[in-house]
Write an enzyme that holds these catalytic residues in place. Structure first.
Site, mmCIF file in Angstrom:
data_model
loop_
_atom_site.group_PDB
_atom_site.id
_atom_site.type_symbol
_atom_site.label_atom_id
_atom_site.label_comp_id
_atom_site.label_asym_id
_atom_site.label_seq_id
_atom_site.Cartn_x
_atom_site.Cartn_y
_atom_site.Cartn_z
ATOM 1 N N HIS A 205 0.846 -1.204 0.000
ATOM 2 C CA HIS A 205 0.000 0.000 0.000
ATOM 3 C C HIS A 205 0.880 1.252 0.000
ATOM 4 O O HIS A 205 0.619 2.213 -0.719
ATOM 5 C CB HIS A 205 -0.868 0.046 1.255
ATOM 6 C CG HIS A 205 -1.886 -1.050 1.374
ATOM 7 N ND1 HIS A 205 -1.848 -2.001 2.355
ATOM 8 C CD2 HIS A 205 -2.990 -1.330 0.633
ATOM 9 C CE1 HIS A 205 -2.880 -2.811 2.232
ATOM 10 N NE2 HIS A 205 -3.594 -2.446 1.191
ATOM 11 N N VAL B 24 4.383 -5.512 -4.647
ATOM 12 C CA VAL B 24 5.500 -5.477 -3.692
ATOM 13 C C VAL B 24 5.511 -6.802 -2.943
ATOM 14 O O VAL B 24 4.464 -7.277 -2.488
ATOM 15 C CB VAL B 24 5.343 -4.296 -2.708
ATOM 16 C CG1 VAL B 24 6.458 -4.290 -1.675
ATOM 17 C CG2 VAL B 24 5.304 -2.982 -3.481
ATOM 18 N N SER C 254 0.215 -8.743 1.556
ATOM 19 C CA SER C 254 -1.246 -8.721 1.593
ATOM 20 C C SER C 254 -1.683 -8.537 3.044
ATOM 21 O O SER C 254 -1.047 -9.079 3.960
ATOM 22 C CB SER C 254 -1.801 -10.046 1.058
ATOM 23 O OG SER C 254 -3.163 -10.189 1.425
HETATM 24 P P1 AMP Z 1 -6.577 -3.677 -0.460
HETATM 25 O O1 AMP Z 1 -6.398 -2.894 0.788
HETATM 26 O O2 AMP Z 1 -6.157 -5.097 -0.361
HETATM 27 O O3 AMP Z 1 -7.960 -3.482 -1.066
HETATM 28 O O4 AMP Z 1 -5.581 -3.042 -1.509
HETATM 29 C C1 AMP Z 1 -5.607 -1.672 -1.810
HETATM 30 C C2 AMP Z 1 -4.740 -1.437 -3.027
HETATM 31 O O5 AMP Z 1 -3.408 -1.841 -2.743
HETATM 32 C C3 AMP Z 1 -5.204 -2.257 -4.240
HETATM 33 O O6 AMP Z 1 -5.075 -1.466 -5.412
HETATM 34 C C4 AMP Z 1 -4.246 -3.412 -4.233
HETATM 35 O O7 AMP Z 1 -4.046 -3.983 -5.516
HETATM 36 C C5 AMP Z 1 -2.970 -2.747 -3.738
HETATM 37 N N1 AMP Z 1 -2.053 -3.735 -3.179
HETATM 38 C C6 AMP Z 1 -2.329 -4.686 -2.244
HETATM 39 N N2 AMP Z 1 -1.250 -5.454 -2.009
HETATM 40 C C7 AMP Z 1 -0.263 -4.991 -2.815
HETATM 41 C C8 AMP Z 1 1.097 -5.367 -3.054
HETATM 42 N N3 AMP Z 1 1.651 -6.399 -2.413
HETATM 43 N N4 AMP Z 1 1.801 -4.673 -3.956
HETATM 44 C C9 AMP Z 1 1.238 -3.633 -4.620
HETATM 45 N N5 AMP Z 1 -0.028 -3.215 -4.450
HETATM 46 C C10 AMP Z 1 -0.774 -3.892 -3.559
#
Ligand code: AMP
Length: 281
Positions: free
Chosen positions: A37, A177, A186
């Site tokens: 993030h 990442v 994640s």
């Molecule tokens: P989330 O909080 O899981 O809904 O993710 C919010 C944003 O962060 C989304 O656009 C995800 O694709 C991105 N995101 C989550 N994990 C990663 C990661 N490991 N690397 C890059 N972007 C990420």
């Protein structure tokens, strides 16, 4: 850094910025923030005069109540992580604020791309993603919005949404990442115990295997071998597919570029990951 919880606060802040002709960047998240993030947020900060990060665990995109309940929530820690970043607004609304009763919404037809992969395994998931991102785009009115390639299919659907509703936002896809050992970062990783965390490595190992062997054997055979790596670590595979990066349809033969997409259950946690694979034809 300012923290807002109501739509009205965002609207007033935005009107002020408009007066100053400042460009807004936007990063929607569900919180439990990690370095993945943070990479999106830092990039947004470097490319925009002001940045909104939304933190909202969106119930509409969870197709299983247990998953929604177990999703990590840690707003205090999230705010601490972002402290010190300049020109940042955190928008952390509650459900009533995110979905006011009288706010109409016309769903978008997701088409074929919404039926594949995650769409097939998580009914209603993308409908929920589209609903929340639609409301957030309409409220924040950013010039640029940042999404991770980790959610490869989601990124494709966000691009569709942007065109369908005519938002005209620059949608920026950012690289996944990873932890030093390869596990894609994640928020769900927090729910893995030490053994599961170790087992989960098989996902990125299988993806690297596909990257290394793309074009060197049949697609079917490589998929079989990649699945074996994941199963051997004790994970349950929901799908492992090698797909076209634009249509997300299964590749029967190798192409110049394809993406291997995986969803697997590790312990009680459902993990997804993907890698772009090039093959020399
Ligand atoms: P989330 O909080 O899981 O809904 O993710 C919010 C944003 O962060 C989304 O656009 C995800 O694709 C991105 N995101 C989550 N994990 C990663 C990661 N490991 N690397 C890059 N972007 C990420």
């Amino acid at each position: 850094m300012q923290t807002f919880v109501t739509r009205q606060e965002i609207i007033e802040w935005r009107q002020q910025l408009r007066g100053d002709q400042k460009q807004i960047g936007f990063v929607p998240t569900m919180g439990a923030l990690h370095q993945g993030h943070l990479a999106l947020i830092k990039r947004a900060c470097s490319e925009n005069a002001a940045v909104v990060v939304s933190i909202f665990v969106n119930p509409k995109q969870f197709n299983q109540n247990a998953d929604l309940q177990a999703y990590p929530r840690m707003l205090e820690a999230d705010l601490a992580l972002l402290k010190g970043l300049e020109n940042l607004v955190i928008f952390a609304p509650n459900e009533q604020e995110m979905y006011p009763k009288d706010l109409p919404f016309s769903p978008m037809p997701l088409g074929r791309i919404g039926q594949l992969l995650e769409g097939a395994h998580r009914p209603g998931h993308f409908e929920g993603v589209v609903h929340v991102v639609h409301h957030l785009f309409a409220l924040v009115q950013p010039k640029k919005a940042y999404f991770g390639q980790k959610d490869f299919q989601q990124l494709a659907i966000i691009r569709l949404l942007n065109t369908f509703y005519g938002f005209g936002i620059d949608i920026i896809g950012c690289e996944t990442v990873r932890e030093a050992d390869g596990l894609a970062m994640s928020s769900r990783n927090l729910r893995l115990n030490a053994q599961e965390r170790q087992n989960a490595l098989a996902i990125s190992q299988a993806l690297h295997f596909v990257q290394n062997y793309a074009g060197k054997s049949t697609v079917e055979q490589i998929k079989k071998d990649a699945c074996a790596i994941i199963k051997q670590a004790g994970l349950t595979i929901e799908y492992l597919e090698i797909v076209d990066p634009y249509t997300l349809e299964n590749c029967i033969e190798w192409q110049k570029e394809q993406v291997c997409c995986v969803a697997a259950i590790c312990g009680e946690v459902r993990l997804i990951d993907n890698m772009l694979c090039e093959s020399v034809l």
